[in-house]
Write an enzyme that holds these catalytic residues in place. Structure first.
Site, short mmCIF file in Angstrom:
data_model
loop_
_atom_site.label_atom_id
_atom_site.label_comp_id
_atom_site.label_asym_id
_atom_site.label_seq_id
_atom_site.Cartn_x
_atom_site.Cartn_y
_atom_site.Cartn_z
N GLU A 43 -153.76 -21.63 30.77
CA GLU A 43 -153.86 -20.17 30.66
C GLU A 43 -154.97 -20.04 29.66
OE1 GLU A 43 -150.97 -16.69 29.01
OE2 GLU A 43 -150.56 -18.57 27.98
N LYS A 115 -149.68 -12.05 34.95
CA LYS A 115 -148.65 -12.72 34.43
C LYS A 115 -147.72 -11.47 34.22
CE LYS A 115 -147.77 -14.64 30.00
NZ LYS A 115 -148.43 -15.25 28.57
N CYS A 156 -147.15 -19.33 31.47
CA CYS A 156 -147.01 -19.61 30.07
C CYS A 156 -145.50 -18.97 29.78
CB CYS A 156 -147.94 -19.15 29.15
SG CYS A 156 -147.68 -19.70 27.55
#
Length: 285
Positions: A43, A115, A156
């Protein structure tokens, strides 16, 4: 696709996208030299920047982003599938996405994922994060198909939302990807157990390239990149927070075998949730 080799690249990205792109190239070349045909970076490969004004000056559109340009070139030159775990991309509406991109061996974009879950938390010792202050969340789960193998995409903090991985697995994903920049505090507590849990409960491989160490903007990330098999066994790991590469062989058939032994995806049932206090009183005959 039969057995193939994958790599997770561990980085310590700073505030300069150009310098990060150069560091990424060295590590991606190392992974390819080790035989990996799929390479994943962490990330925020492009820049780890906490200060808003600096971010606003650095983050640009996809066609101008140095990480995207470098990834296109490297994927084509090395003949690999290159998965940029994420980089900050300014959208046409001016908002910024925390965006993952997968490039083909021709340098073409195969998949894009923004995300979904924003890291808005207050941890111990005064550590606080508000990702939603700087980034616009995505709304679509994405599966990238690579030579017939289905890769579910995540980034994440998404790791803490098992419904995302369950949906991707029910749609056929055999490999789940979790490039990350876990904080040291949360990584020490939960990183290994959550990654292994996502692998076990979905009968899928998990590949998680991580950021590690003390970054220029003052944050500290956990590192410890992992590759896990569908039975929850660790195939490769970085037992540190230093930049580097880990590599493992993946046999997609192992996903089907694991799901055959523990068919929880198939056995899942719909149900309703009822609070005991709200149940209708039993009526005696």
């Amino acid at each position: 696709m039969g057995v193939f080799k994958v790599a997770a690249v561990q980085m310590r990205s700073g505030e300069s996208p150009e310098r990060n792109a150069a560091d990424m190239e060295i590590l991606v070349r190392e992974a390819a030299a080790k035989g990996a045909t799929y390479v994943q970076t962490p990330e925020m490969t492009g820049a780890m920047v906490r200060e808003k004004q600096t971010r606003d000056a650095l983050f640009v559109s996809e066609d101008r982003d140095v990480i995207v340009k470098a990834a296109r070139r490297l994927a084509a030159e090395l003949g690999i599938f290159l998965h940029i775990g994420s980089t900050a991309i300014r959208r046409p509406d001016g908002k910024v996405a925390n965006r993952a991109l997968v490039f083909s061996p021709k340098g073409e974009i195969l998949a894009i994922y923004d995300k979904i879950h924003m890291f808005d938390v207050d941890l111990d010792h005064g550590e606080s994060w508000r990702e939603s202050d700087g980034y616009e969340p995505g709304s679509q789960a994405v599966i990238a198909e690579i030579d017939g193998v289905k890769f579910g995409m995540a980034i994440c903090y998404d790791l803490r939302f098992p419904q995302l991985f369950r949906a991707e697995s029910l749609a056929g994903a055999q490999v789940l990807t979790v490039p990350a920049a876990f904080t040291r505090q949360t990584g020490e507590a939960h990183w290994h157990v959550l990654l292994r849990a996502r692998a076990i409960e979905n009968g899928a491989f998990v590949i998680a390239a991580a950021q590690g160490g003390l970054h220029e903007d003052g944050r500290e990330t956990y590192g410890h990149s992992l590759i896990v098999d569908p039975w929850g066994r660790i195939l490769a790991q970085a037992d540190h927070d230093q930049p580097g590469v880990i590599v493992a062989e993946i046999d997609p058939a192992q996903s089907a075998l694991a799901r055959g032994k523990i068919p929880n995806l198939k056995n899942s049932r719909e149900f309703t949730l009822v609070k005991a206090s709200e149940k209708a009183e039993r009526v005696e005959p």
